[in-house]
Design a protein around this motif. Structure first.
Motif, short mmCIF file in Angstrom:
data_model
loop_
_atom_site.label_atom_id
_atom_site.label_comp_id
_atom_site.label_asym_id
_atom_site.label_seq_id
_atom_site.Cartn_x
_atom_site.Cartn_y
_atom_site.Cartn_z
N LEU A 204 0.93 -1.04 -0.03
CA LEU A 204 -0.13 0.09 -0.09
C LEU A 204 0.96 1.40 -0.02
CD1 LEU A 204 -2.73 -1.22 2.61
CD2 LEU A 204 -3.02 -0.89 -0.01
N ARG A 205 1.83 1.16 0.70
CA ARG A 205 2.72 2.17 0.96
C ARG A 205 3.42 2.50 -0.69
NH1 ARG A 205 6.72 2.51 5.54
NH2 ARG A 205 6.91 4.82 4.82
N ALA A 206 3.88 1.45 -1.18
CA ALA A 206 4.45 1.71 -2.35
C ALA A 206 3.65 2.25 -3.25
CB ALA A 206 5.14 0.29 -2.77
N ARG A 207 2.45 1.68 -3.39
CA ARG A 207 1.36 2.18 -4.42
C ARG A 207 1.28 3.90 -4.17
NH1 ARG A 207 1.98 -2.67 -5.54
NH2 ARG A 207 3.89 -1.57 -6.25
N ALA A 208 1.19 4.23 -2.99
CA ALA A 208 1.20 5.68 -2.76
C ALA A 208 2.17 6.46 -3.16
CB ALA A 208 0.66 5.75 -1.17
N ILE A 209 3.39 5.94 -3.07
CA ILE A 209 4.70 6.56 -3.36
C ILE A 209 4.84 6.64 -4.72
CG2 ILE A 209 7.21 6.41 -3.35
CD1 ILE A 209 6.77 4.96 -0.48
N GLU A 210 4.35 5.33 -5.73
CA GLU A 210 4.62 5.44 -7.05
C GLU A 210 3.52 6.34 -7.79
OE1 GLU A 210 5.15 1.45 -7.57
OE2 GLU A 210 2.87 1.23 -7.51
N THR A 211 2.52 6.35 -7.34
CA THR A 211 1.15 7.10 -7.76
C THR A 211 1.18 8.58 -7.41
OG1 THR A 211 -0.39 6.61 -6.44
CG2 THR A 211 0.08 5.15 -8.28
N GLN A 212 1.80 8.82 -6.11
CA GLN A 212 1.59 10.12 -5.43
C GLN A 212 0.17 10.25 -5.19
OE1 GLN A 212 3.93 12.36 -8.23
NE2 GLN A 212 5.76 12.46 -7.01
N CYS A 213 -0.50 9.29 -4.80
CA CYS A 213 -2.05 9.33 -4.45
C CYS A 213 -2.14 8.91 -2.97
CB CYS A 213 -2.72 8.45 -5.41
SG CYS A 213 -3.03 8.90 -6.93
N TRP A 214 -3.31 9.38 -2.41
CA TRP A 214 -3.69 8.99 -0.98
C TRP A 214 -4.13 7.83 -1.14
CZ3 TRP A 214 -3.33 12.06 3.33
CH2 TRP A 214 -3.08 13.22 3.10
N ILE A 215 -3.72 6.58 -0.49
CA ILE A 215 -4.22 5.07 -0.51
C ILE A 215 -5.10 4.95 0.55
CG2 ILE A 215 -3.51 2.64 -0.55
CD1 ILE A 215 -2.75 4.18 -3.06
N ILE A 216 -6.34 4.51 0.41
CA ILE A 216 -7.45 4.39 1.46
C ILE A 216 -7.99 2.95 1.43
CG2 ILE A 216 -9.71 5.27 2.20
CD1 ILE A 216 -9.01 7.69 0.27
N ALA A 217 -7.51 2.22 2.40
CA ALA A 217 -7.61 0.63 2.43
C ALA A 217 -8.66 0.13 3.52
CB ALA A 217 -6.04 0.02 2.26
N ALA A 218 -9.83 0.06 3.49
CA ALA A 218 -10.58 -0.54 4.63
C ALA A 218 -10.38 -2.23 4.49
CB ALA A 218 -12.05 -0.15 4.10
N ALA A 219 -10.16 -2.82 5.62
CA ALA A 219 -9.84 -4.09 5.50
C ALA A 219 -10.83 -4.87 6.54
CB ALA A 219 -8.45 -4.45 5.76
N SER A 220 -10.97 -6.30 6.31
CA SER A 220 -11.52 -7.25 7.27
C SER A 220 -10.51 -7.74 8.03
CB SER A 220 -12.26 -8.47 6.45
OG SER A 220 -13.08 -8.07 5.46
N THR A 221 -10.99 -8.14 9.29
CA THR A 221 -10.03 -8.70 10.46
C THR A 221 -10.66 -9.65 11.02
OG1 THR A 221 -8.82 -7.85 12.42
CG2 THR A 221 -11.41 -7.24 12.21
N GLY A 222 -9.55 -10.60 11.58
CA GLY A 222 -10.10 -11.79 12.56
C GLY A 222 -10.05 -12.88 11.62
N GLN A 223 -11.22 -13.87 12.24
CA GLN A 223 -11.39 -15.41 11.58
C GLN A 223 -12.76 -15.48 11.02
OE1 GLN A 223 -10.61 -18.59 14.28
NE2 GLN A 223 -8.19 -18.56 13.63
N TYR A 224 -13.05 -16.34 9.97
CA TYR A 224 -14.02 -16.87 9.44
C TYR A 224 -14.02 -18.25 8.95
CZ TYR A 224 -12.02 -16.28 4.78
OH TYR A 224 -11.16 -16.42 3.76
N LEU A 225 -15.29 -18.67 8.80
CA LEU A 225 -15.15 -20.15 8.44
C LEU A 225 -15.30 -20.43 7.00
CD1 LEU A 225 -17.10 -22.01 11.40
CD2 LEU A 225 -14.61 -21.85 11.12
N GLU A 226 -14.45 -21.09 6.50
CA GLU A 226 -14.73 -21.35 4.96
C GLU A 226 -14.92 -22.83 4.71
OE1 GLU A 226 -15.22 -20.92 0.93
OE2 GLU A 226 -15.03 -19.47 2.26
N ARG A 227 -16.33 -23.38 4.65
CA ARG A 227 -16.40 -24.92 4.43
C ARG A 227 -16.16 -25.45 5.77
NH1 ARG A 227 -14.98 -23.53 -0.49
NH2 ARG A 227 -12.82 -24.11 -0.13
N GLY A 228 -16.39 -24.93 6.83
CA GLY A 228 -16.09 -25.57 8.21
C GLY A 228 -14.67 -25.23 8.72
N GLN A 229 -13.85 -24.55 7.79
CA GLN A 229 -12.35 -24.66 8.14
C GLN A 229 -11.92 -23.11 8.77
OE1 GLN A 229 -10.38 -27.35 8.75
NE2 GLN A 229 -12.08 -28.32 8.45
#
Length: 298
Positions: A204-229
């Motif tokens: 994300l920092r690399a994309r900000a530096i090379e484009t000279q844009c603000w990078i705005i990254a909302a993300a998921s956190t924690g655990q979830y189950l995929e087919r029980g795993q």
């Protein structure tokens, strides 16, 4: 303009995800009064397998029609209207429409203005087909179709570019958005814990530096189950400025982080280091050995 990145721990129950999104957006609006909020990738569903994703999918109204959409679409529209803000809906699972492959879903962003009008729609272009360091395989292309268009929109006088998660590994995608006028680029994500701990902030920092844009990254956190795993996602939602500094970051767990996008910072960085003007107008050429061509081949 102030922006808030919303960090969720969504699962396979769509209504619970919608309720969580509403609560977090409304809390962020009360606390920080942003002009734009952004949600994570596939905030309406994470885990549960193919059937769960298909059940969460919504047919989106034709762009510009103003027609009613499904529960997630209408939640985003309602949040934009009720709080008079721009809402970037991270991404949601889109059911195929007319002209689409009926066997494929789409990983799709929709954006609403403060009046509740849809002003942008973007389908994820790069499919996440990899094997993680722990041996877990991901094959997004088995379920999702790939988008074909780069998308920008204007909010608060700032031009935003749309990307989703794995797109961030393709620098040319981001450079193209900069060439289209982007001053900020949104990156809603479900970044795996295995790759995120080493690559998330660096990329994300690399994309900000090379484009000279603000990078705005909302993300998921924690655990979830995929087919029980159990599977884990990295979180660490953040905003980086055009110099590559991380100026806001969410703590562990659900929540949000807010930063102010300052056009003066963007202008100063681009003025003092005009990389777009310096970008080579022609492709660099190399000989078969991988080295630069000698003077005689120029």
């Amino acid at each position: 303009m102030r922006v808030s990145v919303i960090q969720m721990n969504q699962g396979s129950e769509k209504q619970a995800n919608l309720d969580q999104a509403r609560q977090l957006v409304e809390a962020a609006v009360v606390a920080d009064r942003p002009g734009l909020v952004t949600l994570p990738e596939t905030w309406t569903n994470l885990g549960g397998g193919r059937e769960s994703r298909q059940a969460a999918a919504e047919v989106l109204p034709a762009p510009g029609s103003g027609a009613a959409g499904g529960p997630a679409y209408e939640l985003l529209r309602g949040l934009a209207r009720s709080h008079a803000i721009h809402v970037h809906g991270g991404s949601m699972i889109e059911a195929p429409g007319p002209g689409d492959d009926p066997e494929k879903l789409f990983n799709t962003t929709v954006v609403f203005d403060p009046g509740g009008a849809e002003i942008a729609r973007y389908r994820k272009i790069h499919m996440f087909d990899i094997v993680a360091p722990d041996g877990t395989g991901y094959r997004e292309s088995a379920l999702y179709g790939a988008g074909e268009r780069l998308v920008t929109f204007v909010a608060g006088g700032i031009t935003f570019g749309c990307t989703i998660c794995y797109d961030m590994r393709f620098a040319e995608h981001y450079v193209a958005l900069r060439q289209m006028g982007a001053e900020a680029i949104l990156v809603p994500s479900n970044f795996t814990l295995q790759t995120g701990k080493d690559h998330w902030e660096v990329l994300l920092r690399a994309r900000a530096i090379e484009t000279q844009c603000w990078i705005i990254a909302a993300a998921s956190t924690g655990q979830y189950l995929e087919r029980g795993q159990p599977r884990s996602v990295y979180g660490h939602s953040l905003v980086a400025d055009p110099w590559g500094h991380v100026v806001a970051k969410a703590s562990d767990g659900t929540g949000w982080a807010t930063a102010r996008l300052d056009p003066a910072v963007t202008a100063r960085v681009r003025r003092d280091m005009p990389v777009l003007a310096h970008r080579a107008a022609r492709h660099l050429r190399f000989d078969a050995s991988g080295g630069p061509p000698d003077a005689g081949s120029r």
